[in-house]
Structure formats: C-alpha cells, structure tokens
Design a protein around this motif. Structure first.
Motif, PDB file in Angstrom:
ATOM      1  N   GLU A 104      57.764  28.291  39.354  1.00 11.65           N
ATOM      2  CA  GLU A 104      57.488  29.008  40.604  1.00 11.65           C
ATOM      3  C   GLU A 104      56.045  29.487  40.731  1.00 11.65           C
ATOM      4  O   GLU A 104      55.762  30.422  41.471  1.00 11.65           O
ATOM      5  N   ARG A 105      55.137  28.833  40.011  1.00  7.68           N
ATOM      6  CA  ARG A 105      53.717  29.153  40.155  1.00  7.68           C
ATOM      7  C   ARG A 105      53.005  27.953  40.756  1.00  7.68           C
ATOM      8  O   ARG A 105      53.080  26.852  40.237  1.00  7.68           O
ATOM      9  N   GLU A 106      52.299  28.174  41.856  1.00 16.27           N
ATOM     10  CA  GLU A 106      51.551  27.079  42.456  1.00 16.27           C
ATOM     11  C   GLU A 106      50.395  26.691  41.536  1.00 16.27           C
ATOM     12  O   GLU A 106      49.759  27.549  40.920  1.00 16.27           O
ATOM     13  N   PHE A 107      50.147  25.398  41.443  1.00 15.80           N
ATOM     14  CA  PHE A 107      49.068  24.937  40.568  1.00 15.80           C
ATOM     15  C   PHE A 107      48.416  23.695  41.146  1.00 15.80           C
ATOM     16  O   PHE A 107      48.982  23.009  41.998  1.00 15.80           O
ATOM     17  N   VAL A 108      47.211  23.421  40.655  1.00 17.53           N
ATOM     18  CA  VAL A 108      46.470  22.205  40.992  1.00 17.53           C
ATOM     19  C   VAL A 108      46.184  21.476  39.689  1.00 17.53           C
ATOM     20  O   VAL A 108      45.692  22.076  38.732  1.00 17.53           O
ATOM     21  N   LEU A 109      46.505  20.197  39.654  1.00 22.30           N
ATOM     22  CA  LEU A 109      46.246  19.385  38.461  1.00 22.30           C
ATOM     23  C   LEU A 109      45.244  18.303  38.823  1.00 22.30           C
ATOM     24  O   LEU A 109      45.475  17.522  39.752  1.00 22.30           O
ATOM     25  N   ARG A 110      44.139  18.259  38.092  1.00 21.89           N
ATOM     26  CA  ARG A 110      43.117  17.231  38.320  1.00 21.89           C
ATOM     27  C   ARG A 110      43.044  16.338  37.089  1.00 21.89           C
ATOM     28  O   ARG A 110      42.982  16.833  35.962  1.00 21.89           O
ATOM     29  N   ALA A 111      43.042  15.038  37.338  1.00 26.89           N
ATOM     30  CA  ALA A 111      42.917  14.068  36.245  1.00 26.89           C
ATOM     31  C   ALA A 111      41.813  13.090  36.591  1.00 26.89           C
ATOM     32  O   ALA A 111      41.742  12.579  37.717  1.00 26.89           O
ATOM     33  N   GLY A 112      40.940  12.829  35.634  1.00 26.61           N
ATOM     34  CA  GLY A 112      39.851  11.906  35.868  1.00 26.61           C
ATOM     35  C   GLY A 112      40.273  10.460  35.704  1.00 26.61           C
ATOM     36  O   GLY A 112      41.406  10.151  35.313  1.00 26.61           O
ATOM     37  N   GLU A 113      39.379   9.578  36.004  1.00 30.78           N
ATOM     38  CA  GLU A 113      39.624   8.142  35.831  1.00 30.78           C
ATOM     39  C   GLU A 113      39.915   7.833  34.362  1.00 30.78           C
ATOM     40  O   GLU A 113      39.349   8.431  33.461  1.00 30.78           O
ATOM     41  N   ALA A 114      40.842   6.892  34.146  1.00 34.34           N
ATOM     42  CA  ALA A 114      41.214   6.461  32.789  1.00 34.34           C
ATOM     43  C   ALA A 114      41.762   7.614  31.955  1.00 34.34           C
ATOM     44  O   ALA A 114      41.465   7.751  30.775  1.00 34.34           O
ATOM     45  N   THR A 115      42.577   8.450  32.599  1.00 38.65           N
ATOM     46  CA  THR A 115      43.223   9.565  31.909  1.00 38.65           C
ATOM     47  C   THR A 115      44.706   9.262  31.730  1.00 38.65           C
ATOM     48  O   THR A 115      45.352   8.738  32.641  1.00 38.65           O
ATOM     49  N   THR A 116      45.241   9.590  30.563  1.00 35.27           N
ATOM     50  CA  THR A 116      46.664   9.446  30.297  1.00 35.27           C
ATOM     51  C   THR A 116      47.252  10.819  30.024  1.00 35.27           C
ATOM     52  O   THR A 116      46.750  11.566  29.183  1.00 35.27           O
ATOM     53  N   LEU A 117      48.310  11.161  30.763  1.00 34.53           N
ATOM     54  CA  LEU A 117      48.974  12.446  30.628  1.00 34.53           C
ATOM     55  C   LEU A 117      50.456  12.238  30.341  1.00 34.53           C
ATOM     56  O   LEU A 117      51.080  11.331  30.905  1.00 34.53           O
ATOM     57  N   ILE A 118      51.006  13.098  29.489  1.00 35.15           N
ATOM     58  CA  ILE A 118      52.451  13.156  29.299  1.00 35.15           C
ATOM     59  C   ILE A 118      52.957  14.371  30.062  1.00 35.15           C
ATOM     60  O   ILE A 118      52.416  15.474  29.928  1.00 35.15           O
ATOM     61  N   LEU A 119      53.983  14.182  30.883  1.00 40.16           N
ATOM     62  CA  LEU A 119      54.604  15.282  31.618  1.00 40.16           C
ATOM     63  C   LEU A 119      56.033  15.458  31.118  1.00 40.16           C
ATOM     64  O   LEU A 119      56.783  14.481  31.020  1.00 40.16           O
ATOM     65  N   VAL A 120      56.407  16.693  30.824  1.00 36.06           N
ATOM     66  CA  VAL A 120      57.745  16.993  30.327  1.00 36.06           C
ATOM     67  C   VAL A 120      58.332  18.125  31.160  1.00 36.06           C
ATOM     68  O   VAL A 120      57.731  19.195  31.276  1.00 36.06           O
ATOM     69  N   LEU A 121      59.507  17.891  31.744  1.00 36.61           N
ATOM     70  CA  LEU A 121      60.193  18.934  32.497  1.00 36.61           C
ATOM     71  C   LEU A 121      61.678  18.623  32.599  1.00 36.61           C
ATOM     72  O   LEU A 121      62.056  17.449  32.517  1.00 36.61           O
ATOM     73  N   PRO A 122      62.525  19.649  32.756  1.00 34.80           N
ATOM     74  CA  PRO A 122      62.183  21.074  32.755  1.00 34.80           C
ATOM     75  C   PRO A 122      61.993  21.581  31.336  1.00 34.80           C
ATOM     76  O   PRO A 122      62.518  21.006  30.386  1.00 34.80           O
ATOM     77  N   VAL A 123      61.245  22.658  31.211  1.00 40.04           N
ATOM     78  CA  VAL A 123      61.029  23.292  29.917  1.00 40.04           C
ATOM     79  C   VAL A 123      61.774  24.625  29.925  1.00 40.04           C
ATOM     80  O   VAL A 123      61.467  25.502  30.734  1.00 40.04           O
ATOM     81  N   ASN A 124      62.757  24.740  29.048  1.00 40.09           N
ATOM     82  CA  ASN A 124      63.556  25.962  28.968  1.00 40.09           C
ATOM     83  C   ASN A 124      63.146  26.766  27.740  1.00 40.09           C
ATOM     84  O   ASN A 124      62.594  26.234  26.787  1.00 40.09           O
ATOM     85  N   GLY A 125      63.450  28.035  27.771  1.00 37.11           N
ATOM     86  CA  GLY A 125      63.086  28.902  26.659  1.00 37.11           C
ATOM     87  C   GLY A 125      62.201  30.031  27.145  1.00 37.11           C
ATOM     88  O   GLY A 125      61.948  30.195  28.345  1.00 37.11           O
ATOM     89  N   ASP A 126      61.716  30.828  26.213  1.00 34.87           N
ATOM     90  CA  ASP A 126      60.870  31.975  26.545  1.00 34.87           C
ATOM     91  C   ASP A 126      59.443  31.497  26.773  1.00 34.87           C
ATOM     92  O   ASP A 126      58.680  31.256  25.829  1.00 34.87           O
ATOM     93  N   ILE A 127      59.068  31.335  28.041  1.00 38.83           N
ATOM     94  CA  ILE A 127      57.743  30.825  28.388  1.00 38.83           C
ATOM     95  C   ILE A 127      56.734  31.973  28.361  1.00 38.83           C
ATOM     96  O   ILE A 127      56.801  32.887  29.181  1.00 38.83           O
TER      97      ILE A 127
END
Length: 316
Positions: A104-127
């Motif tokens: 529930e937090r708005e965010f902006v994600l920027r990735a440059g050219e030739a970037t590899t990202l791993i995305l994992v969701l949902p994440v449960n637990g004490d954040i």
C-alpha cells in the motif's frame, strides 16, 4: 538465472509489456514509460505458484514504472544493470542486495538498459520500515538460491514445490529478522559444468552418454550419479528439458498467424506430437498452445487499446 522454463515474453514491445506487468503485479493502474515506445522493451519470465509469483525481467532500454501501489509487499532484487526505487514522498530505498517495497505504498521503479531484475510477491511476514543489511542479504540469498536451482527443476510440480518452500523461507527470515544461517547457492562440480554447457550450447548435438562422459572426464556411471546427486536430474532428463525450453522460446517468439508447433518440436527431435505435448505440460504446467495463447491475448488487448485510443482521438 533467467527462469527460462517460464519465459512469457521475449523481444516484447511497450504495449504488451505494460499489460504483462500489470497482470504480473496485479495492479491495472501501473504505467510504464520508455524512451522508444515502438522498440523492444525486454523479456519476462514468471513462475506462478499457490504462495506467490517469482519473475525475472530483463530490459533492452530504460524503463520507468509509475503509479505503482500494491496490496502486498514486493521484493526487487537486481541481478545486473542499474535500477532505483523511490517511495511516494521521495524516500529512496536501497536496492542492493534488494529493495523491499511495503504494501500500500506508492513507488516508482526505474531500470536502465540491459538490467535484469527479480521480482517476488507477495511477501508475507514482519516487514521492517528500513530493513538492515543482514536481513536484506538473507532474503536475497534465498531468492538467488531458488533461481540457481530453477535450471534443474525436474518438472512443473517440482518447480511449484520449490517456490512454495521459497516463500516459506522468506517469511521465516522476515519474522526472525534475518537471524540464522544464510542459504548459499551450491557450486557444481567443474566436470558437471562442462557437461551442462555442452548440452545447453550445442543444440544440434544428439544425446550420447558415452560422448558426454568422455567430455566430462568421468565414467558414464559416475557422470549419471554425479549429475543426479548435484542437480536432481539425470543427464538425459536435463538434455530433454533443454530441448523443451528451446521449443518454448520459439513459441513465445512466434509472430506467425498459425504457430507450427509440430515443426518446432520436430526440430528438437520430438517426433511424436502427442508425447511432446504431454512432456511439455509436465515440465511447464501448460500445453504448447496455451503458451502461444497467453502472448496472443496480450497482443489482442493491446490492439483493442490502440483502437479505443484512436476512436477517442477521432471524436475529440
């Protein structure tokens, strides 16, 4: 470490890329800004399990995701390239070894050219609001280990089982505050590495265990047990899986009106279409035709979006 067995998009343009990202993150409000909207944005792989989704994004140009607000926490783990994550209000999150984006937090994600990202969701637990380095490294290590093992999933059922275990490990690490032993990616025997590289990098090579054993420098029997012990796969099973992944890539890339599934299968040595389809579903959890239909559905949505936008512009 690209989760090749679950490739969904390759050489994707901005329109279908945006629809895929929205579906992946479960937020239809997300927007995607790129420098060259008519050019390829990147590729996307995603494994969906009951506990959540692990995906790998690779960009071919600068990309910015905006208007992001997710109902659950998200982990962003950079593998290569450059990226940054900014929360609403301007707070910039550290991204190495990972960025932990609260729910529930708005965010902006920027990735440059030739970037590899791993995305994992949902994440449960004490954040935690600001996770410490130890916790971040523990979480990132679990994800990297999972991606390393993903090259050797026995089948789709095994992939989902391991994904469930990953989400469980992440939750335990969060609740423990990162205390405990860090899960490191195993290192394969160098003789086995030679075998794996040969199978992956020589698509025209026909399987021959004796030749493979000679290439590795061990006996056929020892090679069989070495690979089974370290990867969970026999040499032939790994060879078969690599061929199936090559077919999948061609299906994802296909732009023809009628994909020639039988041709692609035959090119990789699968002569019996019914047996090929059964193996494909066993490894990837869907039929070859469903792989094609997933991307076709994105393309249809993008075409419909363009038509609607043109109609609005014409009536303006």
């Amino acid at each position: 470490m690209e989760l090749d067995a679950y490739l969904r998009l390759n050489q994707a343009a901005s329109g279908e890329w945006l629809h895929a990202i929205r579906d992946l993150l479960g937020c239809q409000a997300i927007d995607c800004e790129v420098d060259r909207s008519q050019s390829v944005v990147g590729s996307l792989s995603a494994l969906h399990a009951e506990a959540g989704t692990v995906s790998v994004l690779t960009t071919t140009q600068d990309m910015t995701l905006t208007a992001c607000r997710l109902p659950t926490a998200l982990l962003v783990i950079p593998v290569q390239g450059r990226c940054d994550v900014t929360l609403g209000g301007g707070a910039q999150l550290p991204v190495f070894p990972l960025a932990m984006i609260p729910a529930e937090r708005e965010f902006v994600l920027r990735a440059g050219e030739a970037t590899t990202l791993i995305l994992v969701l949902p994440v449960n637990g004490d954040i935690p609001r600001w996770p410490d380095r130890q916790l971040s490294e523990a979480l990132a290590a679990e994800v990297h280990r999972f991606l390393f093992l993903s090259d050797y999933f026995r089948d789709h059922r095994d992939a989902c089982r391991r994904a469930e275990a990953l989400f469980s490990q992440l939750e335990m690490a969060l609740n423990a505050g990162g205390d405990g032993e860090v899960s490191l990616s195993p290192e394969l025997d160098r003789r086995l590495v030679r075998v794996i590289e040969k199978i992956r990098n020589e698509p025209e090579w026909a399987f021959n265990l004796r030749e493979l054993a000679s290439h590795s420098g061990v006996s056929e029997r020892n090679l069989y047990y070495l690979m089974k012990r370290e990867t969970g796969l026999t040499p032939y099973r790994f060879y078969q899986r690599c061929r199936l992944i090559r077919v999948r890539r061609r299906l994802v890339d296909c732009t023809c009106d009628v994909p020639h599934i039988s041709w692609y299968a035959a090119d990789e040595g699968f002569s019996h279409l019914g047996r090929f389809a059964a193996l494909y579903r066993e490894h990837f959890g869907e039929l070859p035709s469903e792989t094609v239909q997933w991307r076709r559905a994105l393309q249809a949505r993008e075409a419909s979006h363009r038509e609607a936008a043109s109609a609005v512009a014409a009536n303006a």
